[in-house]
Design an enzyme around this catalytic site. Sequence first.
Site, mmCIF file in Angstrom:
data_model
loop_
_atom_site.group_PDB
_atom_site.id
_atom_site.type_symbol
_atom_site.label_atom_id
_atom_site.label_comp_id
_atom_site.label_asym_id
_atom_site.label_seq_id
_atom_site.Cartn_x
_atom_site.Cartn_y
_atom_site.Cartn_z
ATOM 1 N NE ARG A 1 7.670 20.055 -0.609
ATOM 2 C CZ ARG A 1 7.991 21.120 0.095
ATOM 3 N NH1 ARG A 1 8.353 20.982 1.356
ATOM 4 N NH2 ARG A 1 7.954 22.322 -0.414
ATOM 5 C CG ASP B 1 7.892 24.777 2.028
ATOM 6 O OD1 ASP B 1 8.388 24.327 1.011
ATOM 7 O OD2 ASP B 1 8.205 24.428 3.182
ATOM 8 N N PRO C 1 -0.784 5.168 15.368
ATOM 9 C CG PRO C 1 -3.038 4.569 15.469
ATOM 10 C CD PRO C 1 -1.705 4.098 15.006
ATOM 11 C CD GLU D 1 -5.987 -4.864 12.345
ATOM 12 O OE1 GLU D 1 -5.393 -5.816 11.819
ATOM 13 O OE2 GLU D 1 -5.958 -3.717 11.879
HETATM 14 CL CL1 6GU Z 1 1.059 6.159 11.486
HETATM 15 N N1 6GU Z 1 -1.099 4.670 11.522
HETATM 16 C C1 6GU Z 1 -2.408 4.477 11.640
HETATM 17 N N2 6GU Z 1 -2.897 3.244 11.530
HETATM 18 N N3 6GU Z 1 -3.274 5.451 11.865
HETATM 19 C C2 6GU Z 1 -2.761 6.669 11.963
HETATM 20 C C3 6GU Z 1 -1.402 6.948 11.848
HETATM 21 C C4 6GU Z 1 -0.578 5.897 11.618
HETATM 22 N N4 6GU Z 1 -1.215 8.265 12.002
HETATM 23 C C5 6GU Z 1 -2.418 8.780 12.207
HETATM 24 N N5 6GU Z 1 -3.353 7.832 12.198
#
Ligand code: 6GU
Length: 247
Positions: A156, A171, A91, A118
């Site tokens: 794609r 698209d 994230p 984690e």
């Molecule tokens: Cl790539 N990993 C995790 N654990 N949560 C996420 C993510 C990735 N992308 C958005 N949320």
Amino acid sequence: MRIDILTLFPGMFTGPFDESIVKRAIDNDIVNIKIHNLRDWGLGKHKMVDDYPFGGGSGMVMKIEPIFEAVEAIKAQQGSDSSVPVILLTPQGRVFNQKIAFELAKLDRLIILCGHYEGIDERVREHLATDEISIGDYVLTGGELAAMVIIDAVVRYLPGVLGSEESAAEDSHTAGLLEYPQYTRPPAYRGWEVPQVLLSGNHAQIARWRREQSILRTFIRRPDLFEKANLSPAERKMAANRAVNPL
Ligand code: 6GU
């Protein structure tokens, strides 16, 4: 294209790659997706892949050795040098979009590491990952679902995957605009009619209508995309007028 996925949960990938367009791309040898269980490189009798964080705190941290050894082994398959891109899914990465999908589709190899929230030993980011990607501003339990999303969007774009060349070019997002509305038979259902212009057979008029709808829809739903889109001053004016004064 060859894509290697390194994950603690290989079972999660059955399903998405066994259906529809991605399955067809695999069956046609356009993409080769290999899923590797990180635990195969785990340490010791218990195949350990995570450990307590230095400094204390809750949760476990993914260990560095199994990841390095797995990635080195995977790179060596097919005799590749060390130049294979290694994407860490987290994230904290840059946010995935259509442009990144397009760029990734040009690669002939790619290794994807599925991180877990984690955490992962920071040295993996510093010395192994060449890129870090997130799929949006929310937290998933791990990178597996993100890997499936990214691979679907990338596949794609591989030549020969979609029926006609336009499908990918037209698209939503490819041109920086949302796609125009689509209709199919019947021309009327419960009194809801398909826009007359689409039944007219006038292709120039249809193209104009679609372009307008695309612009209008983007203006209303995604002002952020509208701002950045490549539009003429007349098109911008049309959107502003029509949104206030819908016809
Ligand atoms: Cl790539 N990993 C995790 N654990 N949560 C996420 C993510 C990735 N992308 C958005 N949320």
